[in-house]
Every structure is written in C-alpha cells, then in structure tokens.
Design an enzyme around this catalytic site. Structure first.
Site, PDB file in Angstrom:
ATOM      1  N   LYS A  37       2.572   1.843   2.508  1.00  0.00           N
ATOM      2  CA  LYS A  37       2.372   2.432   4.017  1.00  0.00           C
ATOM      3  C   LYS A  37       3.894   2.047   4.617  1.00  0.00           C
ATOM      4  O   LYS A  37       3.861   0.811   4.621  1.00  0.00           O
ATOM      5  CB  LYS A  37       1.241   1.804   4.590  1.00  0.00           C
ATOM      6  CG  LYS A  37       0.150   2.898   4.413  1.00  0.00           C
ATOM      7  CD  LYS A  37      -1.165   2.448   5.348  1.00  0.00           C
ATOM      8  CE  LYS A  37      -2.189   3.680   5.520  1.00  0.00           C
ATOM      9  NZ  LYS A  37      -3.252   3.534   6.744  1.00  0.00           N
ATOM     10  N   LYS A  66       0.918  -1.238  -0.101  1.00  0.00           N
ATOM     11  CA  LYS A  66       0.120   0.183   0.085  1.00  0.00           C
ATOM     12  C   LYS A  66       1.057   1.188   0.202  1.00  0.00           C
ATOM     13  O   LYS A  66       0.352   2.450  -0.074  1.00  0.00           O
ATOM     14  CB  LYS A  66      -0.853   0.213   1.231  1.00  0.00           C
ATOM     15  CG  LYS A  66      -2.028  -0.884   1.597  1.00  0.00           C
ATOM     16  CD  LYS A  66      -2.686  -0.390   2.816  1.00  0.00           C
ATOM     17  CE  LYS A  66      -3.060  -1.831   3.488  1.00  0.00           C
ATOM     18  NZ  LYS A  66      -3.613  -1.275   4.791  1.00  0.00           N
TER      19      LYS A  66
HETATM   20  N1  C2G Z   1     -10.432   5.275  11.080  1.00  0.00           N
HETATM   21  C1  C2G Z   1     -11.408   6.313  11.198  1.00  0.00           C
HETATM   22  N2  C2G Z   1     -11.170   7.481  11.661  1.00  0.00           N
HETATM   23  C2  C2G Z   1      -9.868   7.886  11.850  1.00  0.00           C
HETATM   24  C3  C2G Z   1      -8.864   7.079  11.463  1.00  0.00           C
HETATM   25  C4  C2G Z   1      -9.113   5.796  10.806  1.00  0.00           C
HETATM   26  O1  C2G Z   1     -12.647   5.781  11.353  1.00  0.00           O
HETATM   27  N3  C2G Z   1      -9.433   9.208  12.373  1.00  0.00           N
HETATM   28  C5  C2G Z   1     -10.856   3.903  10.211  1.00  0.00           C
HETATM   29  C6  C2G Z   1     -10.476   3.742   8.676  1.00  0.00           C
HETATM   30  O2  C2G Z   1     -11.641   4.558   7.876  1.00  0.00           O
HETATM   31  C7  C2G Z   1     -10.525   2.346   8.640  1.00  0.00           C
HETATM   32  C8  C2G Z   1     -10.082   1.868   9.979  1.00  0.00           C
HETATM   33  O3  C2G Z   1     -10.209   3.216  11.124  1.00  0.00           O
HETATM   34  O4  C2G Z   1     -11.729   1.848   8.455  1.00  0.00           O
HETATM   35  C9  C2G Z   1      -8.566   1.570  10.107  1.00  0.00           C
HETATM   36  O5  C2G Z   1      -7.644   2.689   9.591  1.00  0.00           O
HETATM   37  P1  C2G Z   1      -6.305   2.468   8.658  1.00  0.00           P
HETATM   38  O6  C2G Z   1      -5.575   1.586   9.791  1.00  0.00           O
HETATM   39  O7  C2G Z   1      -5.801   3.647   8.007  1.00  0.00           O
HETATM   40  O8  C2G Z   1      -6.923   1.381   7.594  1.00  0.00           O
HETATM   41  P2  C2G Z   1      -6.334   1.414   6.111  1.00  0.00           P
HETATM   42  O9  C2G Z   1      -4.689   1.539   6.185  1.00  0.00           O
HETATM   43  O10 C2G Z   1      -7.128   2.409   5.303  1.00  0.00           O
HETATM   44  O11 C2G Z   1      -6.409  -0.091   5.772  1.00  0.00           O
HETATM   45  O12 C2G Z   1      -8.303  -3.511   3.047  1.00  0.00           O
HETATM   46  C10 C2G Z   1      -8.610  -2.252   3.821  1.00  0.00           C
HETATM   47  C11 C2G Z   1      -7.177  -1.696   4.138  1.00  0.00           C
HETATM   48  O13 C2G Z   1      -6.358  -2.746   4.866  1.00  0.00           O
HETATM   49  C12 C2G Z   1      -7.740  -0.499   5.026  1.00  0.00           C
END
Ligand code: C2G
Length: 129
Positions: free
Chosen positions: A46, A44
């Site tokens: 990341k 990703k």
């Molecule tokens: N999230 C949230 N509010 C935030 C930050 C994150 O609601 N201020 C939610 C995101 O929308 C997500 C979850 O927390 O549903 C996890 O966020 P991340 O760890 O950033 O997930 P991501 O890297 O986007 O991975 O297959 C899907 C991916 O693995 C998602």
C-alpha cells in the site's frame, strides 16, 4: 466492553473510517487504534497519500479515538491485546474471518464496511478532477 482495539491505515480519513470508529466507540469505553506505519504499509503493497505522522494526528483528533499506537507488524495484535487489556477486537468485514485466531485472546467482531467510500476512490476522483 472496556478497551476495544482496531487497526488500519486510515489514509485520506473519510466517512467510512468515521462510521467504523463511531460504531466501535459505541461498543466500548476506550478505543485504541493501531495505525499502520508507512513501512508496514509498504509491506502490504500500500502506498499512502498521507504520511504516518499526519494519519496519527488525524486519528488523535477524532472524538471516537482514545489512543493511537503504531502498527508495525501483522503479529503484534496478541501482545497489544494483552498489554492494553483489550476485551474486543473489531475490523470492517473486508477482513471477515482473517483474525479469528485472536478469539483465543478476546472477542472478535467484523462490522459491515461503509459502501462506496474508499481512500482509493478518493485518489482516483482527485486525479481525474
Ligand atoms: N472501512 C470501512 N468502510 C470503508 C473503508 C474502510 O468500514 N468504506 C474500515 C476497514 O474495514 C478497516 C478500517 O476502516 O477496518 C481501516 O481501513 P484501512 O485503512 O483500509 O485498513 P487496512 O489498510 O485494511 O489495514 O492489521 C490490519 C490492517 O492494518 C488493516
């Protein structure tokens, strides 16, 4: 709902993650989180501050989470839904629409993100401290 499924990196676990998982736990009786492995995150683009094993440990310590499974590929979701009998798939709305194909397997819901909180912002704050 019964089993509810979500995925994420959950780096630098924060209130935004908690509030999402809390709302998910209110929707179902069993919450499964697919935690992105470090290798999957590299795909990703990341870079996580916290290694996979520790991110899993933190998620397992969260009272809103019942099971943590590894997320190693984008296309594992349909199989996970079947394996675990998930009735609902939930993500924050930064992903709105991205997983609508999963509607073939279960309900799909995007919940509003918590504003002004992110792992990226925390990293920046720490760096400038
Ligand atoms: N999230 C949230 N509010 C935030 C930050 C994150 O609601 N201020 C939610 C995101 O929308 C997500 C979850 O927390 O549903 C996890 O966020 P991340 O760890 O950033 O997930 P991501 O890297 O986007 O991975 O297959 C899907 C991916 O693995 C998602």
């Amino acid at each position: 709902y019964g089993v509810v499924l979500t995925y994420g990196t959950f780096d630098l676990f924060h209130a935004g993650h908690v509030r999402l998982l809390e709302r998910i736990a209110a929707l179902g009786s069993y919450v499964i989180v697919g935690c992105s492995t470090d290798e999957f995150n590299a795909g990703k683009g990341k870079v996580t501050a916290i290694p996979y094993e520790d991110r899993v440990e933190v998620l397992n310590a969260c009272k809103f989470v019942d099971l943590v499974i590894p997320e190693t590929a984008w296309d594992q979701k349909p199989g996970d839904i079947k394996t675990h009998g998930a009735e609902l798939f939930v993500m924050g709305d930064d992903w709105a629409g991205e997983f609508d194909d999963l509607k073939a397997h279960c309900e799909v819901l995007y919940l509003p993100r918590t504003p002004d909180i992110s792992s990226t912002q925390i990293k920046h704050t720490v760096k400038c401290a």
